[in-house]
Every structure is written in C-alpha cells, then in structure tokens.
Design a protein around this motif. Structure first.
Motif, PDB file in Angstrom:
ATOM      1  N   PRO A 635       0.828  -1.215   0.000  1.00  0.00           N
ATOM      2  CA  PRO A 635       0.000   0.000   0.000  1.00  0.00           C
ATOM      3  C   PRO A 635       0.862   1.265   0.000  1.00  0.00           C
ATOM      4  CG  PRO A 635      -0.721  -1.558   1.680  1.00  0.00           C
ATOM      5  CD  PRO A 635       0.602  -2.050   1.178  1.00  0.00           C
ATOM      6  N   SER A 636       0.423   2.256  -0.766  1.00  0.00           N
ATOM      7  CA  SER A 636       1.127   3.536  -0.826  1.00  0.00           C
ATOM      8  C   SER A 636       0.559   4.479   0.231  1.00  0.00           C
ATOM      9  CB  SER A 636       0.972   4.183  -2.207  1.00  0.00           C
ATOM     10  OG  SER A 636       1.584   3.393  -3.200  1.00  0.00           O
ATOM     11  N   ALA A 637       1.436   5.115   0.979  1.00  0.00           N
ATOM     12  CA  ALA A 637       1.021   6.076   1.997  1.00  0.00           C
ATOM     13  C   ALA A 637       1.075   7.483   1.407  1.00  0.00           C
ATOM     14  CB  ALA A 637       1.911   5.949   3.230  1.00  0.00           C
ATOM     15  N   ASP A 638       0.255   7.707   0.375  1.00  0.00           N
ATOM     16  CA  ASP A 638       0.307   8.985  -0.334  1.00  0.00           C
ATOM     17  C   ASP A 638      -0.052  10.172   0.559  1.00  0.00           C
ATOM     18  OD1 ASP A 638       0.900   7.455  -2.516  1.00  0.00           O
ATOM     19  OD2 ASP A 638      -1.106   7.525  -3.387  1.00  0.00           O
ATOM     20  N   ALA A 640       0.759  10.679   3.603  1.00  0.00           N
ATOM     21  CA  ALA A 640       1.706  10.901   4.705  1.00  0.00           C
ATOM     22  C   ALA A 640       2.145  12.355   4.749  1.00  0.00           C
ATOM     23  CB  ALA A 640       2.914   9.989   4.540  1.00  0.00           C
ATOM     24  N   GLU A 645       7.864   9.996   6.966  1.00  0.00           N
ATOM     25  CA  GLU A 645       6.686   9.275   7.451  1.00  0.00           C
ATOM     26  C   GLU A 645       6.188   8.294   6.385  1.00  0.00           C
ATOM     27  OE1 GLU A 645       2.117  10.074   9.080  1.00  0.00           O
ATOM     28  OE2 GLU A 645       3.339  11.739   8.324  1.00  0.00           O
ATOM     29  N   ARG A 646       6.222   8.730   5.134  1.00  0.00           N
ATOM     30  CA  ARG A 646       5.776   7.846   4.057  1.00  0.00           C
ATOM     31  C   ARG A 646       6.647   6.599   3.991  1.00  0.00           C
ATOM     32  NH1 ARG A 646       4.463   9.655  -2.197  1.00  0.00           N
ATOM     33  NH2 ARG A 646       4.006   7.568  -2.995  1.00  0.00           N
ATOM     34  N   LEU A 649       5.784   4.221   6.906  1.00  0.00           N
ATOM     35  CA  LEU A 649       4.518   3.520   6.740  1.00  0.00           C
ATOM     36  C   LEU A 649       4.600   2.446   5.663  1.00  0.00           C
ATOM     37  CD1 LEU A 649       2.067   6.563   6.994  1.00  0.00           C
ATOM     38  CD2 LEU A 649       2.385   4.752   8.691  1.00  0.00           C
ATOM     39  N   GLU A 650       5.250   2.768   4.556  1.00  0.00           N
ATOM     40  CA  GLU A 650       5.309   1.805   3.456  1.00  0.00           C
ATOM     41  C   GLU A 650       6.273   0.662   3.784  1.00  0.00           C
ATOM     42  OE1 GLU A 650       5.897   3.889  -0.240  1.00  0.00           O
ATOM     43  OE2 GLU A 650       4.023   5.021  -0.013  1.00  0.00           O
ATOM     44  N   ALA A 653       4.360  -1.717   5.958  1.00  0.00           N
ATOM     45  CA  ALA A 653       3.457  -2.538   5.150  1.00  0.00           C
ATOM     46  C   ALA A 653       4.227  -3.655   4.444  1.00  0.00           C
ATOM     47  CB  ALA A 653       2.739  -1.652   4.123  1.00  0.00           C
TER      48      ALA A 653
END
Length: 854
Positions: A635-638, A640, A645-646, A649-650, A653
C-alpha cells in the motif's frame, strides 16, 4: 607491462564449420537457445567463461578442438541445420507481412542505448534493455526497422564495491573488432563516415558500425577515428558521461549523424527510406531538425517541413519527473545551431522548439523532451499510469485543454520472453507442454505436475545461489589481493529459502534502502529459523550520484554483519549476464519506488516470466496488471505528512506482507514438500499474466496504434509534392494569427425545467470568428459531472451545428445550435468552446488553441 594498444585477432575457423561464423555474426544467438547450445557443445566451461559470447568464445577455443569438430559429420550437420534455420528466420514472411497495405515501409528507431547482449555493453539500465527488447521483438514479428545509436568505447561502467561499501567505477575499453559488429562500407570498401559541421570551422566525423539483431540492422556511430582531433574522438567515449557540452555533442551526433547514417545505409542497401521515425526518449530529438533541413533543401519552408516531419514521427517519453529530462543551456545550443550544421534552418526557429512553456525565450533552457513533443504528432508514455503522469507533466504545451485531452497516449512496455526466460523453463515446456513458447504455453495443464514444476524452480534458484557465491568470491579476491576468501563466502544463501530479488538502477526515488527502515524487524525476517527469507540485491548508481552511492553503501554495510551475510547479499556489476540468472532464481521480486515515479519498471515483468511473484508498490506496469494470483501490492502512503513518514509507513506494510502473507504461503507445504498454493499462483502468473508482458504484444501495439497511423499520415501530407504539409502550415499560421479574435459571445440553453435523466438540453451559441470561417473550427458543448464551480469531470463532447440565418448576425458572428442528452443523475455542468478544425489535424488540442465561454 601495460600495452599501448589492444586489438582482437579473430580465430581461423575450418571451412567445414563456416556456419559457426555466420551464426556468431547475428545477435539472434542472444535469444535463440538452440544456437547457444550449438556453441556450448564445443567447450561448456569456456562457453560460460566467455559470458556466452560466440565471437569471443571462438577466439579462445583450442584450434585442435575446432579441427576435431570439423571432422565430426554429426556436428557439421547440426551447425548447417542451425544456419539454415537462421536464414529461413531472416527471409520468411512473419506477422507484419500479413498486415497488407497502409504499413510503414521502414521504421527508423533511435535510442541513446541498447541492451542486446552482455557481449555488447551499450546500456545503463531499463531504457537500453527496453530498446534491445524492442528490436528483438520487431525482428521476430518481421517489422522493417533500422535501429540507430552510438558506439561507446567504454560503455557505461564496470562496478566494484570497496571494503567500506562505496561504489567504484572502472571503464574497460571495448574493441569493436572483437564484438559482433561490422563496419558499414561503401561499394569501394571504404568505411562510411558521417560528418557534422561544428563551430569554429571544426568537423565531427563518425564511422558506422552495424550489428545484425536478427532481421534488424542496428547502426552505431563511433567518433574514435583518426579523422577527429583527440577532443572529438572522445565524443562517444562513455554512455551518459561528461558535462553539458559533451552530452550535447553526443545528442547532436545521435540525432543528426544518426539520420545521415540511415540515409547512407538505405542508399547502399536499397532498403526503402523510412517513413516513420521513432525517438526513444528526447536524446535523439535533433534528428527532427536534420529532416527539416533536408526538406528545406528540397524547397519547403520551415513550417511546411515541420508539418511533414511531425506527421511521421513517434516520440516515447520514459520520464515521470521534469528533473529526468535533458536540458541544455540555450546559448550553448544556439552556438552549435548557428553555423553550417543544419543548412537552411534559422536558429531562432530551432530554438523555439525546445522552449519551455511560459519561459523567457532569452534565458530558458533548451528542453529536449519539449522539442521531442513538438516534433512528433504521435506520442506515448510507457504504462497507463505513466501516460496519465505525462499528460499532467507536459499539459502546459496544450494550454486550455483538460488533462485527458493532452495528445499523449500510452503503450505499456514489454519484455522479450525468448531472451529473459530461463532455458530450464523452456525445456520443461517442451517436455511437458509440447511447446518452446513459454510466453503462451498453458502452464495450468494437468500434463505438468506441481512437483515437476517445483523441482525445476528449485534448480533455477540453486543456479542463482551458485552464481552469487562465484561473484562474491571474485569480488573478495579483487578487494583482497592474494588473500583467499573466508569459508562463509562459499556458503552464502540457501537454495531452499524464500528468495527475494531487487535489482535496478539506484536513483533515490527507487528507494533501495526502504527495506532497512526498521533494521531489527528486517533482521528478524531474514533470520527466522522456521521461515527464513534471503535477499539478492544488485544495482548501479550513476557515477555523479553520490546520494545513490550512499544508499548502496548503507545496504552493503548492513549486509556485512556476520549474522546476516548469509541471508542478504549485494552483487556488484549488475548487467545482462547477471540478470539472466537472477530473475529465474528469485521467488519474489521486490519493487518499492515512490509512486508515481516509476514509468514502467520492467524487471518485475522478467521475474514473472520466470515463475516469480511480484511484491510491489502500485506503480508503473504493476498498477494495471496487479492481481492476487500474481503477487502482493504494497500500500502507498500517499497522504503521509512528509517523505520520512511515508517511508516508515510503506516499509511497515512491506514487513507485514513478508511476515504474514508471503512467507506463510511459501512455507505451506504438502507431504512431498511442495508449496501447492504458491505453485498454483506461479502457474497462473505464467499462463495469464506472461502473455500480457511480452515485447511482442508491445511492438504489435506500436505498429497498430502509432507506426501505421504515422505512415498513413506521412503519406497524406507528403503526397503531391508535400501539398498537405504546405496547406496545413499555411492554414495553421492563418488560424494562429486570427485566434485572438475568436470568442464565444453568447450561450443560451432551454428545453428542460426540472431536469430528469433522459431529457435533452437545447443549446444556442453565438460565436465570433473574426477572419476565420466556420470551416476552420469546431464549436462543441463540453459537459459532464460538475461537483465544483471549477471543473467538469468525466467529460463528454458534442459538436454544435451552424445555423446561420442570412442577415441576422453581424459579419464574423455565427449561430450554432445543438442538444445534449442528460444521461446520468447528479451534478451536471457544461460549457461551449471553439477549437481549430482541419482534416490533417490528428487531435483537437494539437495547435494548443481553444476559446471557451466565460
């Protein structure tokens, strides 16, 4: 003692084995396994040591062995059969020849790099590999194509890693005489040369090497000849090397010199002159100016010649970010274009083609992608998502038009299955499925058991492990002269552990080190005693990209930890030879770029064709082909807050998927030790996904959607002494001059009081055209969902009809009427606009002119 010069002495082949020389001279051996087996039979160990390059291999074979084979009737007959098969392949009609009329006579394909085979290292990464696969598929399909590029004496670079993990570059010099190349020669035997006139009364000369890529001639220009000064001899020294002026010279040579080389080749061989020119990225953009200059020499004006060139030009952009585009200092480009380089062209006209939208003409950089788009009437990105990104990125070239109207389509890249599919998989398909076409075989067939398939896949993984150990041993010896490698080097990796591959260029957006975001968690995944995971990683950073080099260093240092070095390895000097073992040996292919910065990313395609599942961010090709049976989506944390942070999160995942889904599926085994569900997904990937990923699909799309339309359009504007091009350029100049007076003066609507689905909205519009006539324009309603006052979404368009009544409107004003069906419920919005119209325009947006009701 260091030699002052090196050259290659070619072997003397017994006359009985003359077929070997003919087979070695055509690069079809790079993807034709029966030919490779023929050479391997001579000396299997030496064949591997020569990187499976027949030209180098034949030079190293013991002459006594060749003499013995020349007396072996069975081997001689085998060689003759393969030569006969090659000749049939080169001559027989293929798919393209079945298409009938309206096809191009010849397509000239220009690229700065080509990845054909490890023996011809003229590539840096995906762009070159794609170009090589494009030529190979065109050959298989019978597309009449000429490839054009440069011959780089030192290629890209050879990579090694220092003990502290820093990338080091070497530039081994290539001797073209020892490569599968031949000089293009005139009838008197003299080498063909092309010459470019440079400032200060200098001239740049280049000879032309020709490689046979199956049916496709590939012309490579080389400036390392005595006719040039020492400075100019180095123009083709390295791929993507040197500063701005050096790169400019390379691109002038590729475009202008390449077009002249094509002319010389077609004249010498009787090949039809190209009616379609394809620019693989903007590096070759100057070929358009060379063609314009040639048409000006035949009597056309610059605008008419531009229309003629545009009609038959295809431009493919691979760049998802402006920073990836070549931009040159305007004054530098002007200096080169102001002399005798392009006779008949006013430098101001040429410079305007590279002017960025809304930039100051006196200070703007010269943008090669912008020039490419202005020189081509047929343009595309390399995946559906990249097409969308490109329409947004370059939309300012067509001001006033919505993104979906920007005339850039997309054709998703593909990979050449015969090149990239492991021989073991091909042999399995032959033995159990009755075909050597692994790309289109029915891998779900009951004729093949899961156990048989898994045994072959384990063998492919085992060969990767052996190759990795060999490469790491060689790297150790290079770093530690005279010191034998420790025993752990010979034991890295496990042929039965879940193997994840990651290999590509190393710019920062591809995020080589995302996997290191939580080192402790990754360590736990790698060292899990019940479900171990191992990573095999490779890639090169551009020599000037220190940030990319730091990422490599960070990963190498992580992998050097004693408890991890058997589970994660970085293999130096990533190239085609390594890739041919790496893709088949992996179970999972990892790709985690910053979405949407991956234009396509074909490495995952190659892995899928070898029975690997993908674990990837939903970017590039994966965004349109992802499926549960083909792998997993990270999943992409667009949303963020920032890049850090992105990444966090990625990466989390990614770890979750590895821990709870990927390893679980891989280590779920039946009583025979076969991961049945995993194998089912792999067989589904090979059966359903692989045919969509092939370069043959890609090239067919180019022929049907770009090459044929370009050839037809070129024929239309070139007919009758280029009458269409002259008319279109004159008309375009008249429309541009008159457009400031074009307005939608008034719009009225009626026919509905309480709108319901199925009603029709009646429209009346008064349009002021000034000096233009109604034949010059289309007036249309643009309508669709409108959730805000600023936008219309899911737009549709309906042309309005002229309904002038004599004497009712002032001169220059015209009444248009029509209706719009209300075919959906919800918010609705519409407007009326005027756009230019001409039979030879391929797109409403082509001139970038529109007048919209206010």
């Amino acid at each position: 003692m260091k030699p002052i010069r090196k050259f290659t002495v070619r072997a003397v082949i017994p006359p009985e084995l003359g077929a070997l020389e003919e087979l070695a001279a055509n690069l079809r051996w790079a993807w034709h396994e029966p030919t490779r087996r023929l050479f391997q039979h001579i000396d299997p160990e030496l064949w591997q040591a020569s990187d499976r390059d027949p030209v180098a291999f034949l030079g190293e074979v013991d002459p006594a062995r060749l003499t013995a084979l020349a007396a072996d009737d069975g081997y001689v007959e085998w060689a003759e059969r393969e030569r006969a098969a090659l000749r049939e392949y080169l001559a027989e009609p293929r798919w393209f020849q079945s298409l009938g009329t309206g096809t191009p006579r010849t397509v000239a394909y220009f690229s700065p790099e080509y990845g054909i085979a490890a023996a011809l290292p003229q590539y840096s990464g995906g762009l070159g590999i794609l170009a090589g696969d494009h030529l190979k598929a065109a050959s298989d399909l019978g597309v009449p194509m000429i490839g054009v590029g440069l011959f780089y004496k030192a290629g890209y670079f050879a990579q090694s890693i220092s003990p502290d993990g820093w990338q080091q570059e070497r530039y081994p010099v290539l001797e073209p005489d020892g490569l599968p190349l031949a000089l293009l020669r005139a009838p008197d035997g003299a080498p063909v040369q092309v010459t470019l006139a440079l400032p200060d009364d200098r001239s740049l000369h280049a000879r032309v090497w020709k490689a046979a890529v199956g049916r496709i001639p590939l012309l490579l220009l080389d400036t390392d000849i005595p006719a040039n000064s020492d400075e100019l001899r180095s123009v083709t020294d390295r791929l993507y090397g040197g500063g701005g002026e050096h790169r400019l010279l390379q691109e002038l040579l590729l475009g202008i010199g390449g077009a002249r080389a094509v002319g010389a080749f077609t004249e010498l061989t009787g090949t039809p002159a190209p009616d379609v020119f394809h620019m693989n990225e903007g590096h070759a953009g100057f070929l358009g100016l060379e063609r314009i200059a040639a048409y000006i020499g035949e009597g056309l004006t610059f605008p008419a010649a531009l229309q003629l060139v545009r009609a038959g030009t295809v431009f493919t952009t691979h760049t998802p970010v402006p920073a990836g585009i070549d931009r040159f200092d305007r004054a530098l480009v002007e200096r080169y274009l102001s002399g005798a380089l392009l006779p008949g062209i006013d430098p101001a006209d040429a410079l305007a083609l590279g002017l960025e939208p809304d930039a100051d003409p006196e200070t703007s950089a010269f943008n090669m992608a912008v020039m490419g788009l202005r020189l081509a009437q047929h343009t595309n990105g390399v995946s559906k998502l990249h097409g969308e990104v490109s329409r947004r990125m370059f939309g300012e070239l067509w001001p006033g038009f919505d993104t979906d109207e920007v005339p850039i389509t997309s054709i998703t890249n593909g990979v050449h299955a015969p090149t990239w599919t492991d021989p073991a998989l091909r042999e399995l398909a032959e033995a159990r499925l009755g075909t050597d076409d692994t790309e289109h075989a029915d891998w779900r067939s009951a004729a093949l058991t899961d156990g048989e398939f898994w045994a072959v896949k384990r063998g492919m993984r085992g060969r990767l492990v052996d190759d990795a150990r060999r490469r790491l041993t060689a790297a150790w010896r290079q770093q530690h002269s005279g010191v034998e490698p420790p025993t752990w080097v010979s034991r890295v990796l496990d042929p039965d552990a879940l193997t994840v591959g990651f290999a590509r260029r190393v710019p920062t957006y591809k995020r080589l080190t995302l996997m290191l975001a939580d080192p402790q968690r990754l360590t736990a995944i790698l060292t899990n005693p019940e479900r171990p995971v191992q990573f095999v990683i490779a890639g090169k950073s551009h020599p000037a990209d220190d940030e990319g080099k730091r990422l490599i260093q960070q990963l190498v240092r992580f992998a050097q930890q004693p408890e991890l070095r058997g589970r994660i390895v970085f293999l130096p000097d990533y190239d085609i030879g390594m890739a041919e073992t790496l893709y088949p040996g992996c179970d999972v292919w990892l790709n985690n770029p910053l979405r949407p910065l991956e234009a396509c990313g074909t490495s995952g395609m190659k892995a899928a064709m070898n029975g690997a599942l993908n674990l990837s961010i939903l970017d590039g090709w994966w965004a349109e082909f992802a499926g549960d049976d083909f792998g997993w989506v990270i999943p992409s944390a667009d949303a963020a807050g920032d890049a850090g942070e992105r990444d966090t999160l990625e990466a989390a995942a990614l770890y979750d998927l590895l821990e709870h889904q990927v390893t679980t599926r891989y280590y779920e085994r039946d009583d025979d030790g076969v991961p049945v569900e995993w194998v089912r997904r792999v067989r589904e990937t090979l059966t359903v996904l692989a045919p969509e990923l092939g370069a043959d699909r890609m090239v067919r799309e180019y022929v049907d959607r770009l090459y044929r339309p370009a050839a037809e359009h070129f024929a239309a504007v070139a007919a009758d002494g280029a009458r269409g091009a002259r008319e279109l350029s004159t008309w375009g100049a008249r429309v541009r001059a008159a457009w400031p007076e074009v307005h939608v003066a008034q719009v009225e609507s009626g026919g509905v009081e309480a709108p319901h689905v199925g009603d029709e909205l009646k429209l009346r519009a008064v349009v002021e055209l000034g000096e233009l006539s109604p034949d010059d324009v289309t007036v249309e309603a643009v309508y669709g969902n409108s959730r805000s006052e600023e936008t219309i979404e899911a737009t549709q368009r309906a042309a309005l009809e002229i309904a002038d009544a004599a004497g009712q409107l002032p001169a220059g004003r015209h009444l248009y009427t029509g209706s719009v069906a209300l075919d959906r419920a919800g918010s609705f919005g519409y407007t009326v606009r005027v756009v230019p119209r001409h039979p030879l325009l391929l797109s409403t947006a082509e001139l970038g002119l529109v007048a919209v009701a206010e």
